[in-house]
Write a protein that holds these residues in place. Sequence first.
Motif, PDB file in Angstrom:
ATOM      1  N   GLU A 227       0.455   1.747 -37.289  1.00  0.00           N
ATOM      2  CA  GLU A 227       0.649   0.745 -37.017  1.00  0.00           C
ATOM      3  C   GLU A 227       1.740  -0.657 -37.183  1.00  0.00           C
ATOM      4  O   GLU A 227       2.064  -1.011 -37.031  1.00  0.00           O
ATOM      5  N   ALA A 230       3.952  -0.545 -34.515  1.00  0.00           N
ATOM      6  CA  ALA A 230       3.008  -0.537 -33.347  1.00  0.00           C
ATOM      7  C   ALA A 230       3.525  -0.869 -32.653  1.00  0.00           C
ATOM      8  O   ALA A 230       3.874  -1.247 -30.721  1.00  0.00           O
ATOM      9  N   GLN A 235       1.406  -1.681 -25.464  1.00  0.00           N
ATOM     10  CA  GLN A 235       0.684  -1.925 -26.751  1.00  0.00           C
ATOM     11  C   GLN A 235      -0.921  -0.912 -25.945  1.00  0.00           C
ATOM     12  O   GLN A 235      -1.987  -0.532 -26.246  1.00  0.00           O
ATOM     13  N   VAL A 238      -0.431   2.593 -27.347  1.00  0.00           N
ATOM     14  CA  VAL A 238      -0.744   2.437 -28.933  1.00  0.00           C
ATOM     15  C   VAL A 238      -2.085   2.135 -29.342  1.00  0.00           C
ATOM     16  O   VAL A 238      -2.638   2.853 -30.441  1.00  0.00           O
TER      17      VAL A 238
END
Length: 311
Positions: A227, A230, A235, A238
Amino acid sequence: MDTAVRFPTTPKAIRARPLTLCARMNVEKAFQAIMRNCLDQIEANEHGVVKYHDVESLHQMRVGLRRLRSALGMFDEVLSLPVALRQELDWLVSQLGPARDWDVLAGSTLARIAGTVDADTQLVRVQHAAADQAVALHAVAGAAVVSERYQNLIGSLERWHDERGWRAMQLPADRVRLKLRIGDFAKGILEKDQQRLLKRGRKLKGADPAARHRVRIAAKKTRYAAEFFASLYPQKTVRPYVRALGRLQDELGLMNDASVADRLLRELSESNDEIKVGAGFLRGYLASHVRQGGCKLRKLWKRFVALGAPG
């Protein structure tokens, strides 16, 4: 004239704000951004913990503390928090943790059980006794957060962050590493965390509570790292990774809650003869459900392993 009576409302608990790191950042600036994000979450929940003894505010303050300690661990090779401040962080965790344990028992674990079995006087007594313990320990947590010791801790952490206090304790090689781009550093952390989690997870089948707890801690640290970093990764890779980690962590958390509940129920029954029967039933019920949960945990583990770390 408005004559309506207005009652104070419990403040909304504050979760961590979204964190965006720039790929051009060096390691030092990335750490500062992460630490600032953690401190903001901790401090934003002070009011709810002190004035309202709010369950969710306490939870989010503890999450902020866990994230901060995890971040300090990730960057420990290039900068180090003074031992005295680490000890003070440990103190604060010790003041907040017991209230959260009893909150989970009274408001989550026992509430779930009550919804699946016939309620009787014994179970209600156990719930009330657990809730009383939670209330008493919220007062302890609130007193800690309003104390001079807490204010000194937060003030010291703020100064260490703002003045980059780690520089006074660094070797020349560490200063060089702090100037490197965050990308390679983040990749190394994620790979290291992934390998640690995979190693511990190989023994999940038939694992005892202590072994599952070790996997849970590794999963939590891996998730926090994913996190934090990230924004440095696509995206589409992740998000599934963090989502799979979250589901794995949640299931491990439920099993850990059952283990903690067993200990707390034993403590309750030893100090209160009136609830021994109810506490004994609940401990047996929880042990049975933990055994049944092993199949779901193994499925979640396989899904996580199949994804691989982002990067």
